[in-house]
Design an enzyme around this catalytic site. Structure first.
Site, PDB file in Angstrom:
ATOM      1  N   HIS A 185       0.824  -1.202   0.000  1.00  0.00           N
ATOM      2  CA  HIS A 185       0.000   0.000   0.000  1.00  0.00           C
ATOM      3  C   HIS A 185       0.863   1.259   0.000  1.00  0.00           C
ATOM      4  O   HIS A 185       0.598   2.211  -0.736  1.00  0.00           O
ATOM      5  CB  HIS A 185      -0.912  -0.002   1.239  1.00  0.00           C
ATOM      6  CG  HIS A 185      -2.060  -0.948   1.131  1.00  0.00           C
ATOM      7  ND1 HIS A 185      -2.738  -1.435   2.215  1.00  0.00           N
ATOM      8  CD2 HIS A 185      -2.659  -1.499   0.045  1.00  0.00           C
ATOM      9  CE1 HIS A 185      -3.702  -2.227   1.809  1.00  0.00           C
ATOM     10  NE2 HIS A 185      -3.681  -2.291   0.503  1.00  0.00           N
ATOM     11  N   GLU A 423      -5.380 -12.032 -18.175  1.00  0.00           N
ATOM     12  CA  GLU A 423      -4.616 -12.115 -16.933  1.00  0.00           C
ATOM     13  C   GLU A 423      -4.227 -13.548 -16.615  1.00  0.00           C
ATOM     14  O   GLU A 423      -3.215 -13.795 -15.966  1.00  0.00           O
ATOM     15  CB  GLU A 423      -5.457 -11.574 -15.769  1.00  0.00           C
ATOM     16  CG  GLU A 423      -5.947 -10.154 -15.965  1.00  0.00           C
ATOM     17  CD  GLU A 423      -6.945  -9.748 -14.907  1.00  0.00           C
ATOM     18  OE1 GLU A 423      -6.560  -9.038 -13.971  1.00  0.00           O
ATOM     19  OE2 GLU A 423      -8.127 -10.148 -15.019  1.00  0.00           O
ATOM     20  N   ASN A 445      -0.042  -6.989 -14.530  1.00  0.00           N
ATOM     21  CA  ASN A 445       0.279  -7.277 -13.127  1.00  0.00           C
ATOM     22  C   ASN A 445      -0.049  -8.720 -12.771  1.00  0.00           C
ATOM     23  O   ASN A 445       0.800  -9.474 -12.279  1.00  0.00           O
ATOM     24  CB  ASN A 445      -0.482  -6.331 -12.190  1.00  0.00           C
ATOM     25  CG  ASN A 445      -0.075  -4.888 -12.356  1.00  0.00           C
ATOM     26  OD1 ASN A 445       0.852  -4.578 -13.090  1.00  0.00           O
ATOM     27  ND2 ASN A 445      -0.759  -4.004 -11.666  1.00  0.00           N
ATOM     28  N   ASP A 446      -1.304  -9.109 -13.000  1.00  0.00           N
ATOM     29  CA  ASP A 446      -1.701 -10.475 -12.662  1.00  0.00           C
ATOM     30  C   ASP A 446      -1.103 -11.491 -13.622  1.00  0.00           C
ATOM     31  O   ASP A 446      -0.693 -12.580 -13.207  1.00  0.00           O
ATOM     32  CB  ASP A 446      -3.221 -10.595 -12.651  1.00  0.00           C
ATOM     33  CG  ASP A 446      -3.815 -10.234 -11.299  1.00  0.00           C
ATOM     34  OD1 ASP A 446      -3.144 -10.493 -10.276  1.00  0.00           O
ATOM     35  OD2 ASP A 446      -4.928  -9.704 -11.252  1.00  0.00           O
ATOM     36  N   CYS A 493      -3.066  -2.652 -19.726  1.00  0.00           N
ATOM     37  CA  CYS A 493      -3.434  -1.667 -18.712  1.00  0.00           C
ATOM     38  C   CYS A 493      -2.744  -1.898 -17.375  1.00  0.00           C
ATOM     39  O   CYS A 493      -3.151  -1.329 -16.364  1.00  0.00           O
ATOM     40  CB  CYS A 493      -4.950  -1.636 -18.511  1.00  0.00           C
ATOM     41  SG  CYS A 493      -5.651  -3.181 -17.887  1.00  0.00           S
TER      42      CYS A 493
END
Length: 533
Positions: A185, A423, A445-446, A493
Site C-alpha cells: 500500500h 490475466e 500485473n496479474d 493496462c
C-alpha cells in the site's frame, strides 16, 4: 584524529523512483510507557477512548486522502469497528490486565495468524494490523509527537500507510526500508505522491545512520558517502530531473515512436473524481476504469442509480474518446464486505468475473447501470479474470438479457463492445478460443505473477515478478499477433505500460495501445518517442 566512516552502499529494490538526500529518521521507535488506571472498569474505558481516538484519526485522514489512500484506510477503520477484533482485548482486561497489555496481546495474537498464512495477501495484511496496533497504543499513551525533520529519509523495517499520509513530503525526503514490498500500500502511495522509496535493503541496513543518499531509481542507499558518491548522486539526480522535465514536453502531443508509428496512450482511473485533474486532450481515453470504489464499506453494495451517475460522469468527460470500464474485480487483494468470501488463496479463488457470475443479483445491477450509461459516450466494458470461453459467453448473455429488459421497460440504453482482460495464462496461450470478443486488454500485473508464480506484493521474489521475463513477453506477443491477424484490438493496462524500461519491450512485442496511471502519461510518451519499431 578519528578516521572518516567507511562508505557503505546497500542494495535494495526501487519501489518509487527518484532521489533524496538527508538524515535517516528511524521510525521503529520503542513503545512509550503506559500508566495504568487501576480498575478493570477504568482500563476498559481507557481502551474504548483510545480506539475511538484512533478511529477519528483514521477518519480524518480519509477526508483529505485520495481514492487509493481512502481505500487503504477504510480497511483499517473496518477492523477497528469489528468487535471480533476488539472483544479479546476487553476480555483480558476483565481478567486484570491493563488496557495497554491487553491490546498488545490481543492484536499480536491476531497478527500472527496473518503473518503465518499460506497466502501472500493475508501476510500483507499483517502490516495493516501493526498499523492499527500502533494507532491505538499511541492514543493510549498520548504518544503523538513523532514528526520527522524536513527532507528526512524515513528508515525502518516497514512503514504504516497512516504514517506515510501524515508525513509532509512537500520539502522532499524519502523512504528506505529493510523489508517492505514494491506492491505494498505504501509503495503505491509513494509512486502517486512522487516520493522516492527503496525496499528490501535487508538486516544489514539496521546499523545505518547519519546523512544518506537514497537512489530509488536503481534501488540503493549510500551510507556515509564520500565526495565521489556525492558527485555521482548529484549527476544522476540532475539527469533524472532532466528526464522528467523533458517528458513534460510530450504530455500534450500524440504518442509516436522514433520512426513515426502511432501509439495510443490511455489512462487508468480508480474513481470518477480522478478525471477532474486530467486534460482529456493529453490522453487517448480511459483504458481502465476500476469500479471497486463503488463497493466500499462506507456505502455498502451500490444501487443502480449510484453506479449509473459515476459511469456517466467519466463518459461525458471523455467525449468521443473510449472509456473502458471493468466490471467489479472483487476478490484477490480487494475484499468487499457483503460480496467476497474468505478463502485460503483468494488470488486463485472466487474473484473477478467468477464472483460476479456467482452473484448474478449483484452483477445484473452493475450491468443495467452500464447499459444505461453507454448512451452518454464511447463505452467499452471488459470482464476481469476470464479463464475459459464459457465465462465470457455467460457474462455476455446476462448483458443481452438486461438490455432486453430495459428495452421492454422503455429505458434508454446501448449495448457496448464487450471484451476481456488477459490475466490468466490459459487465455494468452489460446486466444483463438476468444475470437468472438470485441477486444483484449492485457492485465500485466496479474499475468506476470501467474506466469512467474511470484506474488507481486512479495519483496523476496520481486526479482522474478517482471514483465521483462521472456515467458511473459512471449504470451503478450502471442495475444498481440492474434489481435492483428483477426482485427481484434489489444491493449495493456498494467503497471508495465507506464514503466520506461518496459515500454520498448512491449512495443517490440507488438502492442500499440497502453494505458497508464495519469502521473505516468508524460513519461510513457517520452519513452515511446525513444523507441524504433
Amino acid at each position: 584524529m578519528p578516521s572518516a566512516p567507511q562508505t557503505l552502499r546497500l542494495k535494495g529494490i526501487g519501489a518509487s523512483p527518484g532521489y533524496a538526500a538527508g538524515p535517516l529518521f528511524p521510525i521503529d521507535r520503542p513503545e512509550a510507557e503506559y500508566l495504568a488506571h487501576g480498575s478493570p472498569e477504568a482500563e476498559a474505558a481507557a481502551l474504548t477512548t483510545a480506539i475511538e481516538r484512533a478511529k477519528t484519526r483514521i477518519a480524518n485522514l480519509m477526508e483529505t486522502a485520495g481514492a487509493e489512500s481512502a481505500a487503504i484506510l477504510e480497511f483499517q477503520l473496518a477492523m477497528l469497528e469489528d468487535e471480533a477484533l476488539t472483544r479479546p482485548a476487553f476480555a483480558l482486561i476483565t481478567e486484570g490486565m491493563s488496557a495497554y497489555d491487553a491490546w498488545v496481546d490481543a492484536i499480536d495474537a491476531e497478527t500472527v495468524g496473518y503473518e503465518v498464512a499460506d497466502d501472500e495477501y493475508f501476510r500483507a495484511r499483517a502490516a495493516d494490523m501493526k498499523d492499527i496496533r500502533g494507532q491505538v497504543l499511541a492514543a493510549l499513551t498520548n504518544d503523538g509527537d513523532d514528526t520527522a525533520p524536513r527532507g528526512a529519509i524515513l528508515f525502518g523495517e516497514d512503514i504504516a500507510p497512516t504514517r506515510f499520509l501524515e508525513t509532509d513530503w512537500s520539502h522532499g525526503g524519502g523512504i528506505a526500508l529493510m523489508a517492505g514490498s514494491t506492491a505494498s500500500h505504501v509503495a503505491m502511495l509513494a509512486r502517486s505522491h512522487g516520493v522516492p522509496m527503496v525496499v528490501g535493503l535487508g538486516d544489514g541496513a539496521a546499523a545505518a545512520s547519519g546523512t544518506v543518499l537514497l537512489d530509488a531509481e536503481h534501488g540503493a542507499l549510500v551510507v556515509a558517502p564520500g565526495q565521489a558518491e556525492i558527485d555521482g548522486f548529484r549527476s544522476a539526480s540532475h539527469a533524472f530531473r532532466d528526464r522528467l522535465a523533458r517528458a513534460a514536453d510530450f504530455l500534450g502531443r500524440p504518442a509516436a515512436t522514433k520512426n513515426g508509428e502511432a501509439v495510443r496512450v490511455q489512462v487508468n482511473i480508480a474513481e470518477p473524481s480522478d478525471v477532474d485533474t486530467i486534460d482529456i486532450a493529453t490522453c487517448d481515453g480511459v483504458g481502465l476504469m476500476r469500479t471497486e470504489f463503488l463497493f466500499g464499506k462506507e456505502h455498502g453494495l451500490p444501487d443502480e442509480e449510484r453506479q449509473y451517475v459515476a459511469y456517466r460522469k467519466v463518459l461525458e468527460w471523455a467525449g468521443d474518446k473510449p472509456v473502458t470500464i471493468r466490471t467489479v474485480d472483487a476478490g484477490g487483494d480487494k475484499p468487499v464486505p457483503g460480496l467476497t468470501v474468505e478463502e485460503s488463496n483468494p488470488f486463485l479463488g472466487l474473484r473477478g468475473i467468477r464472483l460476479s457470475l456467482a452473484r448474478p443479483e449483484i452483477f445484473r445491477v452493475q450491468i443495467r447501470a452500464l447499459l444505461r450509461a453507454a448512451v452518454h459516450g464511447n463505452l467499452k466494458v471488459m470482464f476481469p479474470m476470464i479463464a475459459i470461453a464459457e465465462e465470457y459467453k455467460h457474462a455476455a448473455a446476462l448483458f443481452a438479457e438486461e438490455a432486453a429488459n430495459l428495452e421492454q421497460a422503455g429505458v434508454a440504453h446501448k449495448m457496448p463492445p464487450l471484451g476481456i482482460m488477459v490475466e490468466v495464462p490459459a487465455v494468452a496461450l489460446t486466444p483463438a478460443s476468444f475470437a468472438n470478443v470485441a477486444f483484449f486488454s492485457i492485465g500485466s500485473n496479474d499475468l506476470t505473477q501467474y506466469v512467474m508464480a511470484a506474488a507481486r506484493d512479495n519483496a523476496s521474489v520481486a526479482h522474478l515478478n517482471t514483465v521483462a521475463n521472456l515467458g511473459v513477453l512471449r504470451l503478450i506477443a502471442l495475444v498481440a499477433k492474434f489481435g492483428r491477424e483477426h482485427n481484434i484490438p489489444v491493449s495493456l493496462c498494467g503497471d508495465a505500460g507506464g514503466d520506461p524500461a518496459a515500454i520498448p519491450l512491449l512495443l517490440k512485442a507488438g502492442l500499440r495501445d497502453l494505458s497508464v496511471v495519469p502521473a505516468q502519461l508524460a513519461v510513457a510518451k517520452a519513452a515511446i518517442a525513444d523507441v524504433t519499431v
